[in-house]
Design an enzyme around this catalytic site. Structure first.
Site, PDB file in Angstrom:
ATOM      1  N   LYS A  75     -19.387  -9.321 -42.596  1.00 21.85           N
ATOM      2  CA  LYS A  75     -20.416  -9.342 -41.604  1.00 21.85           C
ATOM      3  C   LYS A  75     -19.811  -9.227 -40.230  1.00 21.85           C
ATOM      4  CE  LYS A  75     -23.373 -10.133 -45.045  1.00 21.85           C
ATOM      5  NZ  LYS A  75     -24.783  -9.122 -45.168  1.00 21.85           N
ATOM      6  N   ASP A 103     -20.830  -4.748 -42.176  1.00 22.42           N
ATOM      7  CA  ASP A 103     -22.282  -5.070 -42.258  1.00 22.42           C
ATOM      8  C   ASP A 103     -22.981  -5.712 -41.388  1.00 22.42           C
ATOM      9  OD1 ASP A 103     -24.952  -5.253 -42.916  1.00 22.42           O
ATOM     10  OD2 ASP A 103     -24.561  -6.495 -44.863  1.00 22.42           O
ATOM     11  N   GLU A 154     -22.709  -0.803 -42.336  1.00 27.43           N
ATOM     12  CA  GLU A 154     -23.973  -0.861 -42.947  1.00 27.43           C
ATOM     13  C   GLU A 154     -24.930  -1.424 -41.898  1.00 27.43           C
ATOM     14  OE1 GLU A 154     -23.368  -2.588 -46.612  1.00 27.43           O
ATOM     15  OE2 GLU A 154     -25.267  -4.127 -46.483  1.00 27.43           O
ATOM     16  N   ASP A 203     -29.525  -0.457 -45.213  1.00 28.07           N
ATOM     17  CA  ASP A 203     -29.946  -1.519 -46.237  1.00 28.07           C
ATOM     18  C   ASP A 203     -31.374  -2.294 -45.817  1.00 28.07           C
ATOM     19  OD1 ASP A 203     -29.792  -3.781 -47.833  1.00 28.07           O
ATOM     20  OD2 ASP A 203     -28.024  -4.697 -46.893  1.00 28.07           O
ATOM     21  N   LYS A 233     -30.912  -3.202 -53.519  1.00 27.56           N
ATOM     22  CA  LYS A 233     -31.004  -4.800 -53.937  1.00 27.56           C
ATOM     23  C   LYS A 233     -32.313  -4.656 -54.807  1.00 27.56           C
ATOM     24  CE  LYS A 233     -28.978  -7.114 -50.070  1.00 27.56           C
ATOM     25  NZ  LYS A 233     -27.993  -6.093 -49.192  1.00 27.56           N
TER      26      LYS A 233
END
Ligand code: MG
Length: 327
Positions: A138, A167, A200, A225, A249
């Site tokens: 992240k 991300d 991402e 995302d 997801k």
């Protein structure tokens, strides 16, 4: 009764699974996963369990909204499940799953290549990384210069053949996104195989035009995302011609049936990913939504090591159910 006429008794229990350590993202610290197990019983006494695992900061309904819907429906018909509003995508998924799982044997544990989630910040350096594996890290949490320096340290300490997904959870600006992508393009150009698989969600979903511009301007792929949290957003980006990566997801994307059919569209570049749903739900997604072909990219289900409780505790929902608190 069968088909759309079927009526199910609905019961709902709560679950709360703390992480070993809070997961830090651009949206802050996340201490653990709270969700609902929904149990449907049909007129023949057959039972199906589903998982309602909302993630409001990702674009789904809140847990409270899901609880309110379930309280309003002590009984539900198949037609009512099909008509759950699109504003309740995790509820659509959980009830759809429970209906499909009714009387079904347990789905097998998937044998798929997982991308493993590293802790945020310098803690990633302490994790042993293995050659040939894919890891997610992240970013967009600390100052960009500090994070770029850390990225170099992570890469220098990686064994050969490790791939990284970065991300940002929508946490960069245009300027910092350009800095990150410049760096990623240079790192990838200097390596025989790309080190950075993709970046991402560099910008928030509200900056769609700039996401398109970034994907045109850099070689490192952009993955969407938060922009494609729900099924209708996945469909809209794809219909507008997006050919980059899309993270799916499934547990918060909406009705399993719609997602399964859409997922068969040719030439999609998908990363099937987790919202820290239950193990039974991961198995269901693998078997019933993703299907038998191995996904082309490592899936984002390498997350179960984040939980304080062992995965084995959750293997058989019929045994766990009675231990769960009422809503
Ligand atoms: Mg993400």
């Amino acid at each position: 009764m069968a088909g759309n006429q079927a009526i199910y008794q609905v019961a709902v229990r709560r679950y709360d699974r703390p992480f070993r350590q809070p997961l830090t993202t651009h949206h802050g610290g996340w201490p653990g996963r709270q969700g609902l197990v929904v149990r449907l019983v049909d007129g023949d006494g057959r039972v199906g369990f589903g998982d309602i695992a909302p993630l409001a900061w990702m674009g789904s309904e809140s847990l409270q909204a899901a609880i309110a819907f379930c309280r309003d429906h002590p009984q539900i018909s198949a037609a009512q499940i099909d008509a759950i509003p699109d504003g309740l995508p995790a509820t659509q998924f959980g009830l759809g799953m429970a209906r499909e799982q009714m009387g079904q044997p347990r789905s097998p544990v998937p044998n798929w290549a997982c991308c493993h989630l590293l802790p945020t910040g310098p803690a990633a350096l302490a994790v042993r990384r293995e050659s040939g594996q894919t890891y997610k890290w992240k970013i967009g949490v600390a100052a960009v210069a500090q994070e770029l320096e850390l990225l170099h340290q992570v890469i220098m300490t990686n064994p050969a053949g490790v791939r990284l997904r970065l991300d940002a959870n929508g946490g960069l600006t245009w300027e910092t996104a350009v800095m990150w992508l410049d760096t990623c393009d240079r790192l990838n150009a200097a390596s025989a195989v790309p080190i950075i698989e993709f970046l991402e969600q560099p910008l928030p979903p509200s900056q769609a035009t700039d996401l398109w511009r970034l994907s045109d301007r850099f070689t490192t792929p952009i993955a969407l995302d938060e922009s494609v949290a729900r099924w209708e957003q996945l469909q809209a980006w794809q219909q507008q011609g997006w050919r980059g990566v899309m993270v799916v997801k499934a547990a918060i994307a909406g009705s399993p049936d719609k997602l399964r059919h859409w997922g068969q569209t040719p030439d999609l570049d998908l990363v099937w990913s987790s919202v820290f749903e239950l193990p039974m739900t991961q198995r269901y997604i693998a078997e019933r939504i993703v299907g038998p072909l191995p996904p082309s990219r490592a899936v984002g289900f390498g997350v179960n090591h984040w939980f304080a409780d062992p995965e084995d505790d959750w293997m058989e929902m019929s045994q766990v159910w009675d231990t769960l608190p009422l809503i």
